[in-house]
Design a protein around this motif. Structure first.
Motif, PDB file in Angstrom:
ATOM      1  N   GLY A 194       0.822  -1.201   0.000  1.00 46.17           N
ATOM      2  CA  GLY A 194       0.000   0.000   0.000  1.00 46.17           C
ATOM      3  C   GLY A 194       0.861   1.257   0.000  1.00 46.17           C
ATOM      4  O   GLY A 194       2.093   1.202  -0.050  1.00 46.17           O
ATOM      5  N   ILE A 195       0.207   2.393   0.063  1.00 40.01           N
ATOM      6  CA  ILE A 195       0.919   3.674  -0.015  1.00 40.01           C
ATOM      7  C   ILE A 195       1.862   3.864   1.164  1.00 40.01           C
ATOM      8  O   ILE A 195       3.041   4.198   1.002  1.00 40.01           O
ATOM      9  CB  ILE A 195      -0.091   4.836  -0.095  1.00 40.01           C
TER      10      ILE A 195
ATOM     11  N   LEU B 222      -6.169   9.178  -6.125  1.00 43.34           N
ATOM     12  CA  LEU B 222      -6.011   7.737  -5.954  1.00 43.34           C
ATOM     13  C   LEU B 222      -6.324   6.992  -7.237  1.00 43.34           C
ATOM     14  O   LEU B 222      -5.692   5.979  -7.552  1.00 43.34           O
ATOM     15  CB  LEU B 222      -6.906   7.243  -4.809  1.00 43.34           C
ATOM     16  N   ALA B 223      -7.282   7.509  -8.002  1.00 41.75           N
ATOM     17  CA  ALA B 223      -7.637   6.859  -9.264  1.00 41.75           C
ATOM     18  C   ALA B 223      -6.448   6.823 -10.220  1.00 41.75           C
ATOM     19  O   ALA B 223      -6.294   5.870 -10.995  1.00 41.75           O
ATOM     20  CB  ALA B 223      -8.810   7.576  -9.911  1.00 41.75           C
ATOM     21  N   ASP B 224      -5.576   7.840 -10.175  1.00 38.54           N
ATOM     22  CA  ASP B 224      -4.395   7.854 -11.040  1.00 38.54           C
ATOM     23  C   ASP B 224      -3.396   6.768 -10.630  1.00 38.54           C
ATOM     24  O   ASP B 224      -2.781   6.125 -11.481  1.00 38.54           O
ATOM     25  CB  ASP B 224      -3.721   9.228 -10.994  1.00 38.54           C
ATOM     26  N   LEU B 225      -3.230   6.570  -9.330  1.00 40.66           N
ATOM     27  CA  LEU B 225      -2.345   5.506  -8.861  1.00 40.66           C
ATOM     28  C   LEU B 225      -2.899   4.140  -9.255  1.00 40.66           C
ATOM     29  O   LEU B 225      -2.142   3.254  -9.686  1.00 40.66           O
ATOM     30  CB  LEU B 225      -2.170   5.598  -7.342  1.00 40.66           C
TER      31      LEU B 225
ATOM     32  N   VAL C 151     -10.949  -2.254  -4.982  1.00 40.25           N
ATOM     33  CA  VAL C 151      -9.749  -2.085  -5.797  1.00 40.25           C
ATOM     34  C   VAL C 151      -8.946  -0.885  -5.302  1.00 40.25           C
ATOM     35  O   VAL C 151      -7.720  -0.944  -5.152  1.00 40.25           O
ATOM     36  CB  VAL C 151     -10.142  -1.919  -7.284  1.00 40.25           C
ATOM     37  N   HIS C 152      -9.633   0.214  -5.014  1.00 39.52           N
ATOM     38  CA  HIS C 152      -8.953   1.414  -4.515  1.00 39.52           C
ATOM     39  C   HIS C 152      -8.416   1.206  -3.107  1.00 39.52           C
ATOM     40  O   HIS C 152      -7.325   1.698  -2.778  1.00 39.52           O
ATOM     41  CB  HIS C 152      -9.928   2.596  -4.551  1.00 39.52           C
ATOM     42  N   GLN C 153      -9.168   0.504  -2.274  1.00 37.36           N
ATOM     43  CA  GLN C 153      -8.692   0.252  -0.908  1.00 37.36           C
ATOM     44  C   GLN C 153      -7.396  -0.538  -0.909  1.00 37.36           C
ATOM     45  O   GLN C 153      -6.488  -0.263  -0.119  1.00 37.36           O
ATOM     46  CB  GLN C 153      -9.759  -0.508  -0.115  1.00 37.36           C
TER      47      GLN C 153
ATOM     48  N   ARG D 187      -3.352  -6.070   3.364  1.00 34.86           N
ATOM     49  CA  ARG D 187      -3.841  -6.323   4.723  1.00 34.86           C
ATOM     50  C   ARG D 187      -5.205  -5.682   4.983  1.00 34.86           C
ATOM     51  O   ARG D 187      -5.964  -6.152   5.821  1.00 34.86           O
ATOM     52  CB  ARG D 187      -2.812  -5.810   5.736  1.00 34.86           C
ATOM     53  N   VAL D 188      -5.515  -4.593   4.281  1.00 38.84           N
ATOM     54  CA  VAL D 188      -6.821  -3.951   4.467  1.00 38.84           C
ATOM     55  C   VAL D 188      -7.939  -4.886   4.038  1.00 38.84           C
ATOM     56  O   VAL D 188      -8.981  -4.988   4.699  1.00 38.84           O
ATOM     57  CB  VAL D 188      -6.880  -2.634   3.669  1.00 38.84           C
ATOM     58  N   LEU D 189      -7.735  -5.584   2.932  1.00 43.67           N
ATOM     59  CA  LEU D 189      -8.761  -6.510   2.462  1.00 43.67           C
ATOM     60  C   LEU D 189      -8.720  -7.845   3.194  1.00 43.67           C
ATOM     61  O   LEU D 189      -9.660  -8.639   3.085  1.00 43.67           O
ATOM     62  CB  LEU D 189      -8.600  -6.753   0.959  1.00 43.67           C
TER      63      LEU D 189
END
Length: 590
Positions: free
Chosen positions: A144-145, A194-197, A485-487, A494-496
């Motif tokens: 992740g970020i 975030l959509a660009d990433l 997908v964004h999360q 780990r978030v999912l």
């Protein structure tokens, strides 16, 4: 850090980070954060960072780019094995692959077709480079970020450098884009989306996965090219349309001016180079780099240009070779020929073309009706025929006037405008405002990223236009998949993997006749949470490759479904092919 650091080649950053000891690697992110707060001074090609009161670090950038490890020099006692050099390279923008002003295709070979040959497949070196990119991209997606710090970024840059050396230019560019957008996100850059990433990660993983299995034309498309060829296009008579500033997270800035010929084909004149907000805001008053003309970008957007010996790239960009000649000519109003025809094309047809080409431009006649609150700030509501369009700021950096102009226009409901916007794919009609006719003078025009509207210039607000009530559209719930997908891109695997129940979302998707989306969502959650155990009961490392593949499948599906919903929202047939230029490489047709 008041000054913009020069771009650093990916191989330089990767080599400096690799040379650090494991102990220093753990301190690298903190070192980057400390270094960006230090004073910076620029002296010609040398950028100096004051590491402390008695120590400077220098970045030597002949030609505007730091291209060698030796060009990063530190005066501390631990140099050259210090943390400062790697931190400076990690804080600087990533240098993009250079594009020449004009790589011309000889007239006698332009348009020729290469002889047929057996389908080409990827070389072992290309397969290995694609595998390294895929693995590095999977690590980013797993972390992740917040977890993708300078060390993770350097590994991705190393893989990008190897891919570029192996001829995988498209994959390499996608990897650099991922690093650039990760840095923008971690620095809370106002331009970060975030959509660009997500789009950059989708491009990286998608191309890297396809390389080993592609052949022939598909392989050529996946590999990409190092540079765009410029083909001769004879003499052109162009009419200025508008100019837009360019300000990227990768450290490049400038302006692009759009023009059109008598047939409605679009051409651009570009002036983009390493720089920051100051270069972007002043770009409108710099002379265009083509021929002997002294026109500025702002002047060209309202005037005309007569070009002889023109060379044009496949995207419509005009070359600036030594043989090109250009002089100023009269322009045309948006309401006069030949520019007026751009606005006469049906909106649905424009939307399909915008979805199928890189420019994404829309030419709309609208009536302002108010504003709508959104997470990123209010957007402008406008009526365009039977459609209610949301017009948003094209860039949120405070140095650019996009947002301020949008706010002033919102105070003039009932005003009829002719606008140029860029399609922003969404399940509802949405676009980014680039230029507009002046609210008080329809014959004048405003480049919303370069010109600043003044309240005194605006007409008194007209009565709001009453709109007939319309039922809320029954949109397909693609957001249930897109949100996950964004999360994952933001928070990592780990978030999912958290023990939450996704059954309601999957059930909603199945009830909405989207069983594939539901299956992809279930597979994404299972791939995130699946951790085996060894014979002693200890958790095994997560299968990052499996999770990346599950994420890629969900991201590609969500993107394609979103594009189909976008086309339908603009009144187009999602199953129809986008209009294709009959002239091929000579600009985008309208």
């Amino acid at each position: 850090m008041d000054q913009q650091l020069p771009p650093v080649a990916p191989s330089v950053t990767a080599e400096l980070v690799e040379a650090l000891s494991p102990r220093l690697r753990k301190r690298l992110d903190a070192g980057v954060a400390k270094l960006v707060a230090r004073p910076v001074a620029v002296d010609g090609d040398i950028t100096r960072i004051a590491v402390d009161d008695g120590t400077d670090l220098e970045l030597h950038a002949p030609g505007g780019t730091v291209s060698r490890v030796e060009d990063v020099r530190c005066g501390c006692l631990l140099a050259p094995d210090c943390l400062h050099r790697a931190a400076a390279a990690s804080a600087a923008p990533v240098a993009e692959a250079p594009e020449p002003a004009a790589e011309e295709v000889p007239p006698e070979t332009a348009g020729e077709t290469a002889p047929e040959a057996a389908p080409e497949t990827a070389t072992p070196e290309q397969r290995a480079a694609a595998g390294a990119l895929r693995a590095a991209g999977a690590v980013v997606l797993d972390a992740g970020i917040d977890g993708s710090g300078a060390v993770v970024q350097a590994e991705l840059l190393r893989a990008a450098h190897a891919a570029r050396l192996g001829g995988l230019h498209r994959c390499a560019a996608a990897a650099v884009s991922v690093v650039t957008r990760l840095r923008a996100a971690r620095a809370a850059d106002p331009g970060h989306r975030l959509a660009d990433l997500v789009a950059a990660l989708r491009e990286l993983l998608g191309t890297a996965y396809r390389v080993p299995h592609a052949s022939g034309p598909e392989l050529a498309a996946v590999r990409g090219t190092a540079r765009q060829p410029y083909t001769p296009d004879g003499s052109l008579r162009l009419y200025g349309l508008f100019s837009e500033p360019v300000l990227t997270a990768s450290g490049y800035a400038g302006a692009v001016t759009w023009t059109a010929d008598a047939d409605g084909r679009l051409y651009t004149v570009s002036d983009v180079a390493p720089g920051g907000p100051g270069r972007a805001t002043g770009a409108g008053d710099r002379a265009v780099r083509i021929g002997d003309t002294a026109l500025t970008h702002r002047e060209l957007s309202r005037a005309g240009l007569a070009v002889s010996g023109a060379t044009v790239s496949p995207t419509g960009r005009l070359g600036a070779g030594a043989a090109v000649r250009a002089v100023r000519a009269t322009g045309a109003a948006w309401t006069a020929e030949p520019l007026d025809r751009l606005w006469r094309v049906p909106v649905a047809e424009q939307a399909m073309r915008a979805l199928g080409t890189g420019d994404g431009l829309l030419f709309l006649d609208v009536t302002l009706i108010g504003t709508a609150p959104e997470a990123g700030g209010d957007c402008l509501l406008a009526q365009c025929g039977d459609l209610t369009v949301r017009l948003s700021a094209a860039h949120d950096h405070p140095a650019l006037p996009h947002r301020d102009n949008l706010r002033l226009l919102a105070g003039t409901p009932g005003t009829t405008l002719r606008v140029v916007a860029r399609l922003d794919p969404a399940p509802h009609p949405r676009a980014l405002l680039l230029a507009t006719s002046h609210p008080a003078d329809p014959e004048a025009r405003v480049d919303t990223g370069l010109d600043r509207l003044q309240r005194a210039d605006l007409p008194a607000a007209a009565p709001a236009v009453p709109l007939p009530p319309s039922p809320a559209p029954d949109e397909a719930p693609v957001h249930l998949l897109l949100r996950r997908v964004h999360q994952a891109a933001s928070g990592g695997r780990r978030v999912l993997a958290l023990p939450t129940n996704s059954a309601p979302d999957a059930g909603h998707l199945r009830r909405s006749a989207l069983p594939t989306a539901a299956d992809l969502l279930d597979d994404l959650r299972h791939a995130a949470a699946d951790r085996g155990r060894d014979p002693f009961g200890r958790l095994l490392p997560a299968d990052t490759d499996r999770f990346a593949l599950a994420w890629l499948a969900a991201a590609v599906y969500a993107d394609e479904l979103s594009r189909a919903l976008c086309a339908a929202a603009w009144g187009a047939d999602p199953s129809a092919d986008a209009p294709v230029s009959p002239a091929g490489a000579t600009g985008a047709p309208v």
